[in-house]
Design an enzyme around this catalytic site. Structure first.
Site, mmCIF file in Angstrom:
data_model
loop_
_atom_site.group_PDB
_atom_site.id
_atom_site.type_symbol
_atom_site.label_atom_id
_atom_site.label_comp_id
_atom_site.label_asym_id
_atom_site.label_seq_id
_atom_site.Cartn_x
_atom_site.Cartn_y
_atom_site.Cartn_z
ATOM 1 N N GLY A 1 37.331 30.857 37.456
ATOM 2 C CA GLY A 1 36.717 31.692 38.370
ATOM 3 C C GLY A 1 36.824 31.395 39.968
ATOM 4 N N CYS B 1 38.929 24.804 34.160
ATOM 5 C CA CYS B 1 38.766 25.039 35.576
ATOM 6 C C CYS B 1 37.126 25.360 36.045
ATOM 7 C CB CYS B 1 39.762 26.142 36.115
ATOM 8 S SG CYS B 1 40.118 26.086 38.088
ATOM 9 N N TYR B 2 36.915 26.563 36.847
ATOM 10 C CA TYR B 2 35.700 26.446 37.139
ATOM 11 C C TYR B 2 34.514 26.451 36.000
ATOM 12 C CZ TYR B 2 31.471 28.967 38.668
ATOM 13 O OH TYR B 2 30.097 29.523 38.992
ATOM 14 N N HIS C 1 45.068 25.399 33.540
ATOM 15 C CA HIS C 1 44.993 26.558 32.861
ATOM 16 C C HIS C 1 45.896 26.400 31.818
ATOM 17 C CE1 HIS C 1 42.425 29.040 35.391
ATOM 18 N NE2 HIS C 1 42.710 28.240 36.433
ATOM 19 N N GLU D 1 46.494 28.469 29.081
ATOM 20 C CA GLU D 1 47.093 29.782 28.774
ATOM 21 C C GLU D 1 48.276 30.254 29.489
ATOM 22 O OE1 GLU D 1 44.112 30.723 31.982
ATOM 23 O OE2 GLU D 1 44.532 29.049 30.553
ATOM 24 N N ASP E 1 46.930 56.096 21.302
ATOM 25 C CA ASP E 1 45.565 55.750 20.986
ATOM 26 C C ASP E 1 44.750 56.579 20.134
ATOM 27 O OD1 ASP E 1 46.617 53.701 22.745
ATOM 28 O OD2 ASP E 1 45.345 54.648 24.517
ATOM 29 N N LYS F 1 46.731 47.529 23.563
ATOM 30 C CA LYS F 1 47.676 48.496 23.201
ATOM 31 C C LYS F 1 48.812 48.238 22.087
ATOM 32 C CE LYS F 1 48.402 52.046 25.194
ATOM 33 N NZ LYS F 1 47.846 53.503 24.997
#
Length: 547
Positions: free
Chosen positions: A67, A98-99, A188, A190, A247, A402
């Site tokens: 964050g 992180c945060y 991070h 990811e 959708d 999606k």
């Protein structure tokens, strides 16, 4: 809002997702996507959710996101009181990123302070612990490149924690307390800039935490069919609003598989459709596709006068979305008694193709503050819904992105022609005509421009390479020269993006000649346009749509 929408999905205790508590990082939803790619169900809610909402989701692992805040700020977001005790008592591993790591350190009695040397971008870290659970014992002494983005750092660890990795500058890069199952990363894992990040996440979740990698679309389909049948009684009927997009089509097919002909589909012409839909023969072709290819009985209602009448003079985009959301509901509620007259029972449920990004982007800020999370925009089928509704919602896709919906559609035998369609916003062209959609000839001009642009993309064989492409009408007039005469006409914008899930996106790089040809066609064929611009903004900082 997101936690309340999701909690009913896990009330039975069957699914145990990896739960991400979002503290505002731009990468939070990338974590969700990355872990789902490991075939692990992952959901994300705001980090300030109450403890009962967290417990209701029955998580197997909890990840505290990064964050933009400092843990020392007065309004710094935090997990609820009792959270750490809940995790420890229930044996739920917690990973702070992180945060999230700094928050974990601070709340457990450690010390976090402004670092002497801030670390941003690519950095090299070294695993310094021989028995690191997160990295694995074979990683001891190994160096790897990771993505850092922090100013604060952990200076003193809480009791029971050990440093397992450090940066080249000596800062704490990873910590562990295996006995309590608490872990922290200052980087991070990811993002693609951390090349070994996914390998480490896979090892941590599957090998260390024992999370089964068994989440797949076949199981999602089976579970959602069961869920729909549990909601809808054996004699009850359901309405579904079909738009012709991916959708709503997949949602309708799923519910139809669950309850059969007790599903009644409705296609609403709201006056805000693309050019292809304003011609009766094209509308009939789409209706024929629903009935003959998908075997869905569909009724078409022309409600364009009602929608455009309510939108007249309205310029605020949020107000436009809410008007459209409410008007859709009123059309559905008006349709329900007509179905009741035919089948002997008035439908009490409404199916919507709400997706996970719709839920995420429509979530309001926690409490009254906007310290780490805020509404990006109200989607007409989530944040745009009226407070009073006579129909209960069925949203079988609300946990999916999606691309996952398209996978689900394949199992439901939805034709490729439907699955490959570009997303089209529920509010239609109302969010692509900036300002009052009823002013002048804006809608028709936009339709013509959009038709030329999309057809050119198809002719060039680019349609399937692009996530979404469309035109935008600007409420400005510009000076031009056409036919040796000075003109004062409208400006339009062309936008085309690539994306995996719509949460982040890059603009599509067209060949120079392609753009020259398209602009020439637009300015020569569409009366009222003398300037064409291209939007080359990624998401973030921009959203996909302009409103």
């Amino acid at each position: 809002m997101a936690s309340s929408i999701l909690s009913d999905m896990f009330a039975s205790g069957g699914e145990k997702p990896v739960l991400i508590l979002d503290f505002g990082s731009q990468y939070t939803h990338l974590i969700t996507r990355r872990i789902r790619q490991l075939s692990i169900l992952t959901v994300c809610i705001t980090g300030t959710s109450p403890l009962h909402a967290i417990a209701a989701l029955n998580p197997c692992v909890i990840i505290l996101s990064g964050g933009p805040n400092s843990v020392h700020a007065n309004d710094a977001p935090s997990f609820p009181d009792g959270f750490l005790q809940y995790a420890e008592e229930n044996g739920v591993p917690v990973l702070g990123i992180c945060y999230g790591m700094q928050l974990l350190v601070q709340k457990l009695g450690g010390k976090v302070a402004d670092g002497e040397k801030h670390e941003y971008g690519k950095m090299v870290i070294t695993v310094v612990e021989e028995e690191s659970e997160f990295f694995g014992p074979e990683a001891s002494g190994e160096s790897q490149t990771v993505w850092m983005s922090h100013g604060d750092e952990a200076l003193r660890l809480p009791e029971g924690f050990k440093v397992v990795a450090r940066s080249l500058q000596g800062s704490v890069a990873a910590i562990e307390n295996p006995s309590k199952k608490f872990y922290g990363l200052q980087f991070h894992p990811e993002v693609t800039h951390s090349p070994k990040g996914m390998e480490s996440l896979r090892h941590f979740l599957i090998d260390v935490c024992g999370v089964p990698a068994d989440w797949n679309m076949e199981d999602v389909l089976e579970e959602q069919i069961k869920h729909v049948r549990s909601m809808v009684g054996p004699d009850e009927h359901v309405i579904c609003g079909l738009s012709g997009g991916v959708d709503s089509t997949v949602a309708a097919m799923l519910v139809h598989k669950a309850i059969g002909d007790r599903l009644h589909c409705l296609f609403v012409d709201n006056g805000l459709l693309r050019q292809a839909f304003i011609f009766m023969e094209e509308r009939e072709r789409v209706m024929s596709s629903f009935q003959n290819e998908l075997h869905l009985p569909v009724t078409c209602i022309d409600a364009s006068e009602n929608f455009l009448g309510k939108l007249k003079g309205v310029k605020d985009p949020e107000r436009k979305r809410k008007i459209i959301g409410e008007e859709f509901i009123r059309v559905f509620e008006g349709f329900a008694p007509k179905v009741g007259e035919e089948v002997g029972r008035c439908p009490s449920f409404l199916v919507q193709g709400t997706l996970y990004p719709d839920v995420i982007e429509s979530c309001p800020p926690p409490g009254s503050g906007r310290n780490h999370s805020h509404t990006i925009k109200s989607h007409h089928n989530v944040g745009g819904l009226p407070e009073r509704m006579n129909l209960k919602l069925i949203e079988p896709l609300k946990l999916l992105f999606k691309d996952e919906v398209r996978q689900l559609g394949k199992f439901l035998n939805v034709p490729e022609s439907f699955l490959k369609r570009h997303p089209f916003p529920g509010p239609g062209l109302a969010v692509r005509v900036l300002g009052d959609v009823t002013e002048g000839n804006a809608l028709n001009i936009l339709r013509e421009v959009d038709e030329i642009f999309i057809q050119a993309i198809k002719d060039a064989g680019l349609y399937d390479l692009i996530w979404q492409a469309f035109a935008v009408f600007l409420p400005v007039r510009t000076v031009g020269v056409q036919g040796d005469q000075r003109t004062h006409a409208n400006a339009v914008v062309l936008r085309a993006i690539t994306s995996e899930d719509g949460m982040t996106a890059d603009w599509y790089y067209f060949d120079h000649k392609f753009l020259i040809d398209v602009v020439s066609k637009i300015c020569n064929q569409v009366r009222g346009v003398n300037r064409v611009c291209q939007d080359i903004t990624s998401k973030p900082p921009a959203t996909v749509e302009w409103e």
